[in-house]
Design a protein around this motif. Structure first.
Motif, PDB file in Angstrom:
ATOM      1  N   PRO A  94       0.838  -1.208   0.000  1.00  0.00           N
ATOM      2  CA  PRO A  94       0.000   0.000   0.000  1.00  0.00           C
ATOM      3  C   PRO A  94       0.868   1.251   0.000  1.00  0.00           C
ATOM      4  CG  PRO A  94       0.036  -1.020   2.178  1.00  0.00           C
ATOM      5  CD  PRO A  94       0.753  -1.964   1.256  1.00  0.00           C
ATOM      6  N   LEU A  95       0.371   2.313  -0.639  1.00  0.00           N
ATOM      7  CA  LEU A  95       1.094   3.578  -0.711  1.00  0.00           C
ATOM      8  C   LEU A  95       0.309   4.686  -0.027  1.00  0.00           C
ATOM      9  CD1 LEU A  95       2.897   2.117  -2.865  1.00  0.00           C
ATOM     10  CD2 LEU A  95       2.934   4.303  -4.073  1.00  0.00           C
ATOM     11  N   ILE A  96       1.040   5.559   0.649  1.00  0.00           N
ATOM     12  CA  ILE A  96       0.469   6.770   1.211  1.00  0.00           C
ATOM     13  C   ILE A  96       1.374   7.928   0.789  1.00  0.00           C
ATOM     14  CG2 ILE A  96      -0.738   5.733   3.164  1.00  0.00           C
ATOM     15  CD1 ILE A  96       1.652   6.242   4.897  1.00  0.00           C
ATOM     16  N   TYR A  97       0.794   9.131   0.771  1.00  0.00           N
ATOM     17  CA  TYR A  97       1.516  10.296   0.287  1.00  0.00           C
ATOM     18  C   TYR A  97       1.426  11.422   1.314  1.00  0.00           C
ATOM     19  CZ  TYR A  97       1.174   7.930  -4.232  1.00  0.00           C
ATOM     20  OH  TYR A  97       1.254   7.008  -5.257  1.00  0.00           O
ATOM     21  N   THR A  98       2.525  12.117   1.516  1.00  0.00           N
ATOM     22  CA  THR A  98       2.486  13.309   2.349  1.00  0.00           C
ATOM     23  C   THR A  98       1.731  14.404   1.596  1.00  0.00           C
ATOM     24  OG1 THR A  98       4.546  14.214   1.456  1.00  0.00           O
ATOM     25  CG2 THR A  98       4.722  12.726   3.367  1.00  0.00           C
ATOM     26  N   ASP A 146      13.048  -4.276  10.114  1.00  0.00           N
ATOM     27  CA  ASP A 146      12.720  -2.858  10.256  1.00  0.00           C
ATOM     28  C   ASP A 146      13.675  -2.065   9.375  1.00  0.00           C
ATOM     29  OD1 ASP A 146      10.722  -3.395  12.076  1.00  0.00           O
ATOM     30  OD2 ASP A 146      12.040  -3.184  13.824  1.00  0.00           O
ATOM     31  N   ASP A 147      13.145  -1.123   8.648  1.00  0.00           N
ATOM     32  CA  ASP A 147      13.962  -0.414   7.658  1.00  0.00           C
ATOM     33  C   ASP A 147      13.647   1.075   7.727  1.00  0.00           C
ATOM     34  OD1 ASP A 147      15.491   0.358   5.536  1.00  0.00           O
ATOM     35  OD2 ASP A 147      14.332  -0.691   3.997  1.00  0.00           O
ATOM     36  N   ALA A 148      14.549   1.815   8.314  1.00  0.00           N
ATOM     37  CA  ALA A 148      14.338   3.251   8.468  1.00  0.00           C
ATOM     38  C   ALA A 148      15.010   4.062   7.364  1.00  0.00           C
ATOM     39  CB  ALA A 148      14.877   3.700   9.822  1.00  0.00           C
ATOM     40  N   THR A 175       6.901   2.534   6.202  1.00  0.00           N
ATOM     41  CA  THR A 175       6.302   2.686   7.530  1.00  0.00           C
ATOM     42  C   THR A 175       5.474   1.438   7.835  1.00  0.00           C
ATOM     43  OG1 THR A 175       4.199   3.671   6.814  1.00  0.00           O
ATOM     44  CG2 THR A 175       6.110   5.155   7.014  1.00  0.00           C
ATOM     45  N   ALA A 176       4.877   1.421   9.022  1.00  0.00           N
ATOM     46  CA  ALA A 176       4.014   0.295   9.389  1.00  0.00           C
ATOM     47  C   ALA A 176       2.787   0.220   8.498  1.00  0.00           C
ATOM     48  CB  ALA A 176       3.603   0.422  10.853  1.00  0.00           C
TER      49      ALA A 176
END
Length: 243
Positions: A161-165, A205-207, A224-225
């Protein structure tokens, strides 16, 4: 006598993909639009006469940026997390003895751009500037084998899934109003949903902050999660092939 031959490019492929990172790992996964530009010796409409009766084409090309690195008998396919080895001929690794790749693309038509005969295509998985060594029609009754076994790649990859600022959303909407970027939103979604990170990164986990170059833009994102978050767009720092 041992066989040897010299291959010359008949065309180059112009695509939105300006770096190897982020290119879909198989054709047809992302609806990117590009062009096949014929080299001077083949820049004749007669050479493509009748090609528009076909909906799809096979492209034979060279992994030109990998040839100098040579090849090995075994490789670590991304599908196996980079932890298991298979023989090079049991994979589609880009590091091959002759550096030859094969992809099927959708044909949209024949045009002339800046004095060059070009094929308008989509669904390619090729780096911008890839040399094309041959083009052949896709023949459905013989090329499509419906009960074929796909080994480690039987199923299509799962999508993230993608989210955008708000900033990324504003920038994408701005660019999409310009003709050269009209498919930018769809392209970003298609590329990043495939999760182009190395396989070993996906189980941890990948920051890390990542960047993918599309057209002349760098797309910055991280994981992100909730999925992949697109942060912002900037003018690319990747060296671009001149049109």
């Amino acid at each position: 006598m041992p066989f040897s031959s010299q291959l010359n490019a008949v065309a180059i492929c112009r695509t939105p993909y300006k770096q190897k990172f982020g290119i879909p790992r198989q054709p047809g996964l992302v609806n990117a639009v590009g062009y096949i530009e014929f080299e001077p010796a083949f820049n004749h409409l007669d050479a493509v006469r009748g090609i528009e009766q076909y909906s799809h084409l096979w492209l034979l090309f060279c992994f030109h940026e990998n040839v100098a690195q040579g090849w090995k008998t075994t490789v670590r396919p991304p599908r196996l997390g980079g932890n298991e080895k298979l023989g090079v001929f049991a994979t589609r690794s880009t590091f091959r003895p002759n550096g030859i790749g094969q992809s099927v693309v959708k044909l949209h038509g024949v045009v002339q751009r800046k004095g060059k005969v070009c094929l308008v295509i989509s669904g390619m998985d090729l780096l911008d500037g890839t040399p094309i060594v041959d083009i052949k029609p896709y023949i459905p009754f013989s090329d499509a084998i419906l009960d074929a076994k796909g080994g480690i790649a039987q199923d299509a990859p799962e999508l993230m899934p993608l989210i955008y600022t708000p900033l990324a959303t504003e920038q994408i909407n701005h660019y999409c109003q310009q003709e050269q970027y009209q498919d930018l939103a769809e392209l970003i979604t298609g590329v990043l949903a495939q999760d182009p990170r190395p396989a070993y990164k996906k189980a941890k986990d990948d920051a890390k902050l990542y960047q993918v170059a599309l057209y002349d833009l760098d797309i910055f994102w991280h994981v992100t999660a909730q999925g992949i978050e697109v942060l912002e767009l900037k003018a690319t720092t990747v060296r671009l092939l001149k049109d």
